[in-house]
Design a protein around this motif. Structure first.
Motif, PDB file in Angstrom:
ATOM      1  N   GLN A   1       0.833  -1.202   0.000  1.00  0.00           N
ATOM      2  CA  GLN A   1       0.000   0.000   0.000  1.00  0.00           C
ATOM      3  C   GLN A   1       0.867   1.251   0.000  1.00  0.00           C
ATOM      4  O   GLN A   1       0.591   2.218  -0.720  1.00  0.00           O
ATOM      5  N   LYS A   2       1.926   1.250   0.786  1.00  0.00           N
ATOM      6  CA  LYS A   2       2.829   2.403   0.823  1.00  0.00           C
ATOM      7  C   LYS A   2       3.477   2.629  -0.535  1.00  0.00           C
ATOM      8  O   LYS A   2       3.590   3.765  -1.005  1.00  0.00           O
ATOM      9  N   LEU A   3       3.912   1.556  -1.182  1.00  0.00           N
ATOM     10  CA  LEU A   3       4.564   1.683  -2.485  1.00  0.00           C
ATOM     11  C   LEU A   3       3.602   2.214  -3.537  1.00  0.00           C
ATOM     12  O   LEU A   3       3.958   3.076  -4.347  1.00  0.00           O
ATOM     13  N   VAL A   4       2.384   1.699  -3.540  1.00  0.00           N
ATOM     14  CA  VAL A   4       1.408   2.098  -4.555  1.00  0.00           C
ATOM     15  C   VAL A   4       0.973   3.537  -4.349  1.00  0.00           C
ATOM     16  O   VAL A   4       0.853   4.306  -5.304  1.00  0.00           O
ATOM     17  N   VAL A   5       0.755   3.935  -3.118  1.00  0.00           N
ATOM     18  CA  VAL A   5       0.349   5.309  -2.852  1.00  0.00           C
ATOM     19  C   VAL A   5       1.488   6.274  -3.161  1.00  0.00           C
ATOM     20  O   VAL A   5       1.270   7.364  -3.677  1.00  0.00           O
ATOM     21  N   TYR A   6       2.714   5.878  -2.841  1.00  0.00           N
ATOM     22  CA  TYR A   6       3.862   6.741  -3.126  1.00  0.00           C
ATOM     23  C   TYR A   6       3.947   7.035  -4.612  1.00  0.00           C
ATOM     24  O   TYR A   6       4.138   8.176  -5.026  1.00  0.00           O
ATOM     25  N   ASN A   7       3.819   6.006  -5.434  1.00  0.00           N
ATOM     26  CA  ASN A   7       3.855   6.200  -6.883  1.00  0.00           C
ATOM     27  C   ASN A   7       3.124   5.041  -7.551  1.00  0.00           C
ATOM     28  O   ASN A   7       3.687   3.957  -7.726  1.00  0.00           O
ATOM     29  N   PRO A   8       1.869   5.246  -7.945  1.00  0.00           N
ATOM     30  CA  PRO A   8       1.079   4.164  -8.537  1.00  0.00           C
ATOM     31  C   PRO A   8       1.653   3.591  -9.824  1.00  0.00           C
ATOM     32  O   PRO A   8       1.216   2.533 -10.265  1.00  0.00           O
ATOM     33  N   ARG A   9       2.628   4.268 -10.406  1.00  0.00           N
ATOM     34  CA  ARG A   9       3.208   3.742 -11.653  1.00  0.00           C
ATOM     35  C   ARG A   9       3.833   2.367 -11.473  1.00  0.00           C
ATOM     36  O   ARG A   9       4.090   1.671 -12.443  1.00  0.00           O
ATOM     37  N   ILE A  10       4.077   2.000 -10.215  1.00  0.00           N
ATOM     38  CA  ILE A  10       4.606   0.663  -9.974  1.00  0.00           C
ATOM     39  C   ILE A  10       3.673  -0.407 -10.528  1.00  0.00           C
ATOM     40  O   ILE A  10       4.109  -1.500 -10.913  1.00  0.00           O
ATOM     41  N   LEU A  11       2.388  -0.093 -10.610  1.00  0.00           N
ATOM     42  CA  LEU A  11       1.411  -1.070 -11.111  1.00  0.00           C
ATOM     43  C   LEU A  11       1.588  -1.342 -12.601  1.00  0.00           C
ATOM     44  O   LEU A  11       1.028  -2.298 -13.119  1.00  0.00           O
ATOM     45  N   GLY A  12       2.375  -0.524 -13.282  1.00  0.00           N
ATOM     46  CA  GLY A  12       2.654  -0.740 -14.695  1.00  0.00           C
ATOM     47  C   GLY A  12       4.024  -1.324 -14.961  1.00  0.00           C
ATOM     48  O   GLY A  12       4.417  -1.497 -16.123  1.00  0.00           O
ATOM     49  N   PHE A  13       4.780  -1.644 -13.903  1.00  0.00           N
ATOM     50  CA  PHE A  13       6.106  -2.238 -14.080  1.00  0.00           C
ATOM     51  C   PHE A  13       5.994  -3.627 -14.709  1.00  0.00           C
ATOM     52  O   PHE A  13       4.972  -4.305 -14.577  1.00  0.00           O
ATOM     53  N   THR A  14       7.069  -4.042 -15.354  1.00  0.00           N
ATOM     54  CA  THR A  14       7.127  -5.414 -15.864  1.00  0.00           C
ATOM     55  C   THR A  14       7.723  -6.319 -14.796  1.00  0.00           C
ATOM     56  O   THR A  14       8.543  -5.877 -13.974  1.00  0.00           O
ATOM     57  N   ILE A  15       7.333  -7.571 -14.807  1.00  0.00           N
ATOM     58  CA  ILE A  15       7.882  -8.526 -13.844  1.00  0.00           C
ATOM     59  C   ILE A  15       9.380  -8.700 -14.087  1.00  0.00           C
ATOM     60  O   ILE A  15      10.165  -8.812 -13.132  1.00  0.00           O
ATOM     61  N   GLU A  16       9.792  -8.698 -15.336  1.00  0.00           N
ATOM     62  CA  GLU A  16      11.216  -8.849 -15.650  1.00  0.00           C
ATOM     63  C   GLU A  16      12.022  -7.697 -15.042  1.00  0.00           C
ATOM     64  O   GLU A  16      13.119  -7.897 -14.505  1.00  0.00           O
ATOM     65  N   GLY A  17      11.476  -6.483 -15.153  1.00  0.00           N
ATOM     66  CA  GLY A  17      12.176  -5.333 -14.587  1.00  0.00           C
ATOM     67  C   GLY A  17      12.287  -5.413 -13.080  1.00  0.00           C
ATOM     68  O   GLY A  17      13.330  -5.094 -12.503  1.00  0.00           O
ATOM     69  N   LEU A  18      11.212  -5.850 -12.432  1.00  0.00           N
ATOM     70  CA  LEU A  18      11.249  -6.003 -10.985  1.00  0.00           C
ATOM     71  C   LEU A  18      12.231  -7.089 -10.557  1.00  0.00           C
ATOM     72  O   LEU A  18      12.976  -6.937  -9.587  1.00  0.00           O
ATOM     73  N   LYS A  19      12.228  -8.203 -11.300  1.00  0.00           N
ATOM     74  CA  LYS A  19      13.143  -9.297 -10.972  1.00  0.00           C
ATOM     75  C   LYS A  19      14.590  -8.840 -11.036  1.00  0.00           C
ATOM     76  O   LYS A  19      15.398  -9.129 -10.130  1.00  0.00           O
TER      77      LYS A  19
END
Length: 377
Positions: free
Chosen positions: A91-109
């Motif tokens: 919740q903290k991450l999403v509220v800080y910057n909702p763009r995280i919801l558009g990240f790719t799994i490969e990029g996060l990995k």
């Protein structure tokens, strides 16, 4: 779900401050709320699949500039959960910057792997990122990787870097090339051993994140006062001066003058124990007054043992003073311990010397009330 989202959003329009003031994770400008339009599909994913409050889901989804893909949002949150992120952290991450919801799994990995390679556990990574949320949005190539390389070159191993970033993850987000590195060089030119520089870096990393001219002035002032270059105290003194203005330094001096210390006394204490000058005016005053009120410890003994001012008054000094007063009132002790013993002895040593021998005379319950309960406050 669409109706729920619209209902919650309408509530925000009526009183935009009501939710924001009660949340410890949101800090939006109220004037922007009037233009926010939630994405019902994203709200549905956040609320029904990932236990977000409806109000938070509405706000977060309405701030998505693009990548409004509910499947991707679900994949991102599910992936992070699999990597030990809690719902509260997400919740903290999403509220800080909702763009995280558009990240790719490969990029996060690939981003998480950098920290895994340091030896950090998934729980440690989750805690680190949720406490310094911009890490997920900082450039790997231009910020995080170069900073990691500099830290590794400085500290010598991944283990040392991991120790540092667990304590202060925001080091990834600063320009270490313009702050940390030149400031380390300034201290090295003073012939300070690298192990002592690293000691301060681990315990007070903010000391190094100042402009180099501030660091030079702090070094010069510590030398002028007479703090030995070869001591750990010198490193601590520099850290104090880096973040203490002339005005604040004068306030600390005047506080001790008003309590009966001369300028020479103050400087002598600073040379021995610079960290005590981080103490607030009120705490410093309370500790000194408590010790002086015993009539067992005077200015001279405090100057000789300034470490006594570093201990907690509630958990250490006051409970021990109460016990000693009690023992003295019962004629059970003729002499109080040295200030050094009072302030620095472990609980075990103090109990063995001044509590355990008097259980039968005073009563275990009374001692526990004064000493143990006092320490828990």
């Amino acid at each position: 779900m669409i109706a729920i989202a619209r209902k919650n959003l309408s509530c925000l329009f009526i009183n935009p401050n009501s939710f924001l003031c009660n949340s410890n994770v949101l800090s939006f400008s109220t004037w922007r709320l009037k233009t926010l339009i939630p994405v019902p599909e994203i709200c549905d994913v956040l609320v029904n699949k990932h236990q977000f409050p409806p109000e938070l889901a509405s706000l977060a989804s309405s701030r998505l500039p693009k990548f409004r893909d509910p499947q991707r949002a679900d994949s991102v949150l599910s992936f992070l959960k699999e990597n030990s992120f809690t719902t509260a952290q997400l919740q903290k991450l999403v509220v800080y910057n909702p763009r995280i919801l558009g990240f790719t799994i490969e990029g996060l990995k690939s981003r998480l792997k950098v920290f895994q390679d340091l030896g950090l556990s998934s729980e440690e990574i989750a805690k680190m990122i949720s406490s310094s949320k911009a890490i997920l949005h900082s450039s790997m190539a231009n910020k995080i990787i170069p900073n990691l390389s500099m830290l590794k070159g400085l500290s010598g191993s991944n283990d040392n870097v991991a120790r540092l970033v667990k304590r202060c993850p925001w080091v990834f987000l600063t320009d270490l090339e313009k702050t940390l590195m030149p400031n380390v060089e300034i201290l090295k030119r003073c012939s300070i051993p690298m192990e002592r520089i690293l000691h301060l870096l681990y315990i007070r990393p903010r000391t190094f994140l100042v402009k180099s001219d501030i660091m030079r002035r702090s070094v010069d002032k510590a030398i002028e006062i007479g703090v030995p270059l070869t001591s750990i105290a010198f490193i601590h003194a520099v850290g104090i001066f880096n973040h203490t203005s002339e005005g604040m330094w004068e306030v600390k001096l005047q506080t001790l003058r008003d309590l009966g210390f001369s300028d020479d006394d103050v400087l002598a204490m600073f040379r021995k124990q610079p960290p005590i000058f981080n103490i607030s005016k009120n705490k410093m005053t309370n500790k000194v007054e408590l010790l002086l009120a015993t009539r067992k410890y005077g200015v001279t003994s405090i100057v000789a043992n300034p470490v006594a001012l570093g201990g907690s008054i509630e958990k250490r000094l006051e409970p021990r003073v109460q016990i000693l007063r009690l023992l003295e009132s019962r004629n059970l002790i003729e002499k109080w311990p040295s200030l050094s013993f009072l302030a620095t002895s472990t609980d075990g040593r103090f109990i063995d010397r001044f509590i355990r021998p008097y259980y039968d005379v005073i009563g275990k319950e009374h001692i526990a009330k004064v000493f143990i309960e006092g320490r828990k406050r």
